[in-house]
Design a protein around this motif. Structure first.
Motif, PDB file in Angstrom:
ATOM      1  N   SER A  77      -2.131  -2.722  -3.856  1.00  0.00           N
ATOM      2  CA  SER A  77      -1.971  -3.665  -4.952  1.00  0.00           C
ATOM      3  C   SER A  77      -1.350  -4.950  -4.416  1.00  0.00           C
ATOM      4  CB  SER A  77      -1.088  -3.053  -6.047  1.00  0.00           C
ATOM      5  OG  SER A  77      -1.064  -3.891  -7.196  1.00  0.00           O
ATOM      6  N   SER A 123       1.272   0.126  -6.519  1.00  0.00           N
ATOM      7  CA  SER A 123       0.525   0.988  -5.600  1.00  0.00           C
ATOM      8  C   SER A 123       1.036   2.421  -5.679  1.00  0.00           C
ATOM      9  CB  SER A 123       0.608   0.449  -4.166  1.00  0.00           C
ATOM     10  OG  SER A 123       1.941   0.407  -3.700  1.00  0.00           O
ATOM     11  N   PHE A 155       0.849  -1.189   0.000  1.00  0.00           N
ATOM     12  CA  PHE A 155       0.000   0.000   0.000  1.00  0.00           C
ATOM     13  C   PHE A 155       0.884   1.239   0.000  1.00  0.00           C
ATOM     14  CE2 PHE A 155       0.569  -1.251   4.471  1.00  0.00           C
ATOM     15  CZ  PHE A 155       1.100  -0.096   5.011  1.00  0.00           C
TER      16      PHE A 155
END
Length: 412
Positions: A191, A357, A30
């Motif tokens: 992600s 991310s 993240f």
């Protein structure tokens, strides 16, 4: 190539959540992007954003600095905390089963930081030493000096400009800055091996009680084209550092991909024009490159070379000539190579949840939306030689502002 379909959701407190699963990976990542950066540092407090990030990482209301570190280590959280011109970032990578715990720790760090006065002297010293270390890296120092002179306020005080100001930062100033960290337009991007709906719900759950605060308005700037040259005499060893700034477009501009392709033509490995013309043909330098950087209001293309005082004049001349010559056009073969390089970067980024991310977060920050990898690849493929050359003819890299750093080299 793995499927990549980002979903974006705005929470009730204004936070933007973006999720793009990469199910073939075994990790999750993240990035939390906070729209508060170096441009928000108070006058006389250059480096405040970096000290703030360092202090935020030193515990929460419920966990002192040691307990906070142990809590992150217990779940294997590989983390980083950074300050840049326009935002702060808190990034983390870990095993998917610990995702909620890791995200919760970072949220608590932002929403309820400890900001222990006893930690401030050490935090200031670490940041101060980091700023001083720039003086030991001439290739980095020349860009600090360039940016100080080239960029308009409030972008004219990059980290490292005034190290002594770091030591003046007080705990109450940091507490005030922490209380002002905004929720609206704060971005949480994720992600890796995660599920879209489940992760969006998790982000909302973790951040639902984050204080609802508005960000400061971003400056609306249309900078004047600044050209000319300055020299900063400094003992940097045997070399003169040369940095040049050329006006360009921001990330949000629909033609931004063309700038990326143009800089790849200039500086895309050993076949790049700068490498061939400045290094290989003339042997003027060991290191030469060009790259694009941008703030929200505008962009800049930078060029760099390091050489001896005796060769500085010729190096600068050839460097600028090659930048200007790009306006005359690129060949189909050059564009093909540049496309391949950009495509490779996009595809390889899908092998890293952390990289993905980060792209999601910066896309949302600069463009207001999150692009899929397929969309980025389509943008690259859509640029034709004619389209790129038309763009370069209308946005030539010319009349730069040049900053040289090192021993005196100019002919008297």
């Amino acid at each position: 190539m793995p499927a990549d379909h980002p979903e974006v959701q705005r929470l009730s407190n204004g936070i933007l959540a973006a999720v793009a699963p990469l199910p073939d990976l075994e990790s999750a990542s993240f990035m939390i992007l906070v729209p508060r950066g170096e441009i928000d540092d108070r006058p006389g407090r250059c480096g405040e954003a970096t000290v703030l990030v360092e202090m935020l990482s030193r515990g929460t209301e419920h966990l002192d600095a040691r307990a906070f570190v142990e809590a992150m280590d217990e779940i294997g959280l590989d983390r980083s905390f950074d300050a840049s011109s326009e935002y702060l970032t808190i990034s983390g990578s870990l095993l998917p089963r610990h995702f909620e715990k890791g995200l919760s720790l970072m949220k608590e760090m932002l929403a309820a930081p400890r900001l222990d006065p006893a930690e401030l002297p050490a935090a200031r010293q670490l940041v101060y030493q980091s700023a001083l270390a720039i003086d030991d890296d001439p290739a980095e120092k020349v860009f600090v000096e360039l940016k100080r002179r080239y960029h308009p306020p409030p972008y004219h005080r990059p980290f490292g400009s005034f190290p002594e100001e770091i030591l003046q930062i007080e705990i109450e100033e940091l507490r005030e800055a922490a209380r002002a960290l905004p929720s609206r337009d704060l971005i949480v991007a994720a992600s890796g091996k995660i599920e879209t709906e489940k992760t969006l719900s998790l982000i909302e759950k973790v951040f639902t009680d984050f204080p609802n605060r508005e960000p400061a308005s971003f400056p609306q700037i249309s900078p004047e084209r600044k050209s000319g040259a300055e020299h900063v005499e400094k003992e940097t060893g045997a070399q003169v550092q040369i940095a040049a700034a050329f006006p360009s477009i921001p990330f949000s501009d629909p033609d931004f991909i063309k700038v990326s392709l143009a800089t790849a033509v200039l500086s895309g490995g050993m076949s790049g024009r700068l490498f061939v013309e400045v290094r290989e043909k003339r042997g003027l330098v060991y290191s030469v490159r060009a790259f694009h950087s941008a703030f929200r209001p505008y962009g800049t293309v930078y060029a760099y070379a390091g050489t001896t005082p005796e060769r500085a004049e010729e190096t600068l001349r050839v460097l600028v000539e090659e930048m200007v010559r790009l306006g005359e056009g690129v060949s189909a073969e050059e564009l093909k190579r540049a496309r391949t390089q950009l495509r490779s970067r996009v595809v390889m980024s899908l092998e890293s949840a952390r990289a993905r991310s980060g792209t999601l977060a910066t896309d949302l920050f600069y463009r207001g939306r999150a692009r899929s990898a397929d969309e980025i690849l389509e943008e690259i493929a859509a640029v034709t030689p004619e389209g790129l050359n038309d763009f370069l003819a209308n946005h030539p890299f010319r009349d730069p502002f040049v900053l040289t750093l090192g021993p005196e080299w100019r002919k008297r």
